[in-house]
Design a protein around this motif. Structure first.
Motif, short mmCIF file in Angstrom:
data_model
loop_
_atom_site.label_atom_id
_atom_site.label_comp_id
_atom_site.label_asym_id
_atom_site.label_seq_id
_atom_site.Cartn_x
_atom_site.Cartn_y
_atom_site.Cartn_z
N ASP A 72 3.42 6.47 1.78
CA ASP A 72 4.54 6.67 2.70
C ASP A 72 4.33 7.91 3.55
O ASP A 72 4.61 7.91 4.75
N GLU B 17 4.41 5.08 -8.45
CA GLU B 17 5.37 5.82 -7.63
C GLU B 17 4.68 6.96 -6.86
O GLU B 17 4.97 7.19 -5.69
N GLU B 18 3.78 7.66 -7.54
CA GLU B 18 3.06 8.75 -6.89
C GLU B 18 2.21 8.23 -5.74
O GLU B 18 2.19 8.82 -4.65
N LYS C 261 4.37 7.22 -2.77
CA LYS C 261 4.81 8.39 -2.01
C LYS C 261 3.70 8.91 -1.10
O LYS C 261 3.95 9.30 0.04
#
Length: 84
Positions: free
Chosen positions: A79, A72-73, A76
């Motif tokens: 993104d 997830e990190e 992010k």
């Protein structure tokens, strides 16, 4: 010159003096890996490395494996790079 000789002798004896003064207090230690500032710096280094990996075209999976960050990190971060 005499003062320098005295300072040199004291410097050589300092570890012994400290040990004698501490006596049986046990070992005094500090675990740097538990220090808050150390951990913040470690996290910043992981993020910088992840950004470099992503900029070089590494996959998210490979970046996760190399940096120790969560998927997830890393997603992010990727993104955020795409928005720039």
């Amino acid at each position: 010159v005499r003062q320098l000789l005295i300072l040199a002798r004291l410097r050589n004896q300092l570890p012994n003096i400290i040990q004698n003064e501490l006596g049986n207090m046990g070992t005094i230690g500090y675990d740097i890996e538990q220090d808050e500032l150390y951990l913040k710096g470690e996290k910043k280094a992981q993020i910088r490395f992840a950004l470099t990996c992503l900029a070089k075209g590494f996959s998210i999976e490979m970046t996760v494996e190399l940096t120790g960050l969560s998927e997830e990190e890393v997603q992010k971060l990727k993104d955020g790079m795409e928005k720039e």
